[in-house]
Design a protein around this motif. Structure first.
Motif, PDB file in Angstrom:
ATOM      1  N   UNK A 108      45.069  44.947  41.325  1.00 49.76           N
ATOM      2  CA  UNK A 108      44.852  45.649  42.593  1.00 49.76           C
ATOM      3  C   UNK A 108      43.447  45.358  43.113  1.00 49.76           C
ATOM      4  N   UNK A 109      42.462  45.417  42.233  1.00 53.20           N
ATOM      5  CA  UNK A 109      41.082  45.129  42.637  1.00 53.20           C
ATOM      6  C   UNK A 109      40.955  43.712  43.184  1.00 53.20           C
ATOM      7  N   UNK A 110      41.595  42.767  42.530  1.00 48.80           N
ATOM      8  CA  UNK A 110      41.566  41.381  42.984  1.00 48.80           C
ATOM      9  C   UNK A 110      42.173  41.251  44.378  1.00 48.80           C
ATOM     10  N   UNK A 111      43.275  41.924  44.605  1.00 49.33           N
ATOM     11  CA  UNK A 111      43.911  41.873  45.917  1.00 49.33           C
ATOM     12  C   UNK A 111      42.997  42.440  47.000  1.00 49.33           C
ATOM     13  N   UNK A 112      42.335  43.543  46.715  1.00 48.63           N
ATOM     14  CA  UNK A 112      41.423  44.131  47.692  1.00 48.63           C
ATOM     15  C   UNK A 112      40.223  43.219  47.952  1.00 48.63           C
ATOM     16  N   UNK A 113      39.659  42.686  46.881  1.00 51.22           N
ATOM     17  CA  UNK A 113      38.461  41.856  47.014  1.00 51.22           C
ATOM     18  C   UNK A 113      38.730  40.555  47.753  1.00 51.22           C
ATOM     19  N   UNK A 114      39.900  39.980  47.546  1.00 47.29           N
ATOM     20  CA  UNK A 114      40.213  38.661  48.101  1.00 47.29           C
ATOM     21  C   UNK A 114      41.181  38.725  49.271  1.00 47.29           C
ATOM     22  N   UNK A 115      41.483  39.946  49.722  1.00 45.03           N
ATOM     23  CA  UNK A 115      42.394  40.153  50.846  1.00 45.03           C
ATOM     24  C   UNK A 115      43.754  39.493  50.591  1.00 45.03           C
ATOM     25  N   UNK A 117      36.204  37.777  35.570  1.00 39.42           N
ATOM     26  CA  UNK A 117      35.767  37.212  36.848  1.00 39.42           C
ATOM     27  C   UNK A 117      35.832  38.264  37.958  1.00 39.42           C
ATOM     28  N   UNK A 118      36.905  39.031  37.994  1.00 34.71           N
ATOM     29  CA  UNK A 118      37.046  40.097  39.001  1.00 34.71           C
ATOM     30  C   UNK A 118      35.992  41.176  38.765  1.00 34.71           C
TER      31      UNK A 118
END
Length: 260
Positions: A49-56, A252-253
């Motif tokens: 979820x964090x990756x999706x938010x950070x990378x749109x 990495x995230x």
């Protein structure tokens, strides 16, 4: 504030041995550096979820992709079914999976309204039941407000009392002995909040959550970031242990989140 994502993963990792193999209601029996501790689906979902938010990225697609890449981490039965399909249709869950994966909504949001919107977004791919959404929102807002200087009394009155009024006057001792293993938001989020409210520090919060004898890793993954947002510190040995266990993509995230 750094190490925010680790505050979730550490709770997850510390709780894993006590979910099924060594459940306990004995606070003093909880070893936060248990030899069998490892990350579970809670960490994967949180970092996805964090990756999706950070990378749109598309939240549903990224959650599905990352979990399929690491398929043996204790996913619930209905979530495993969701992972097996290509259409990714939400299945109206009220399970605690929405609350354990939503923390990055609080970390990224610029205000409380955005935090709520992101929390809802994190829940909707699977946990679109009203209680599933509420669990994510209550968890994320608790973390958000603590990150922005609110105290425990504010959390008790503005979150616990409003979202879960039946729990508003409960103390840890009132439900500890009879607390069941339960994987729903209504029986996970309020006790996790109470574990935070009655804690003395981050480690104490985790041990209170784990020694409820319930869904230990998820309780600790939900309560852990609340405690870190408030106390602003975690034991270095727990940080190092988590870094040694998490896969590279999660690290990495984590590093990218630290740059915010």
């Amino acid at each position: 504030m750094k190490d925010l994502l680790l505050s979730v993963a550490i709770g997850d990792i510390c709780g894993v041995p006590y979910e099924f193999d060594y459940p306990t209601k004995n606070y003093n029996a909880v070893n936060l550096l248990h030899s069998e501790a490892d990350y579970s689906d809670d960490s994967i979902c949180t970092f996805a979820i964090a990756e999706a938010f950070l990378k749109d990225l598309d939240v549903s697609e990224n959650l599905w992709k990352r979990c399929r890449q690491d398929p043996h981490r204790g996913y619930g039965g209905r979530f495993r079914g969701w992972l097996m399909t290509e259409d990714r249709i939400p299945y109206n869950s009220l399970g605690n999976g929405s609350a354990m994966r939503c923390a990055s909504a609080a970390f990224i949001a610029k205000d409380a309204n955005e935090c709520e919107e992101l929390a809802i977004c994190s829940a909707m791919p699977t946990h679109n039941h009203d209680e599933g959404v509420k669990g994510a929102v209550a968890t994320a807002l608790t973390i958000y407000h603590l990150l922005h200087g609110k105290d425990k009394e504010y959390i008790k009155t503005e979150i616990l009392s409003k979202y879960y009024p039946k729990w508003a006057n409960k103390q840890y001792k009132d439900f500890h002995d009879d607390f069941p293993f339960n994987e729903t938001c209504p029986l996970t989020v309020p006790p996790a909040i109470i574990c935070f409210l009655e804690s003395k520090d981050y480690s104490d919060c985790l041990k209170l959550a784990i020694s409820l004898g319930g869904d230990a890793d998820t309780l600790a993954a939900i309560a852990g970031p609340m405690a870190y947002a408030y106390y602003k510190t975690m034991p270095q040995e727990l940080i190092d242990n988590a870094k040694n266990k998490l896969p590279l993509w999660m690290l990495d995230i984590y590093e990218e989140m630290n740059l915010l």
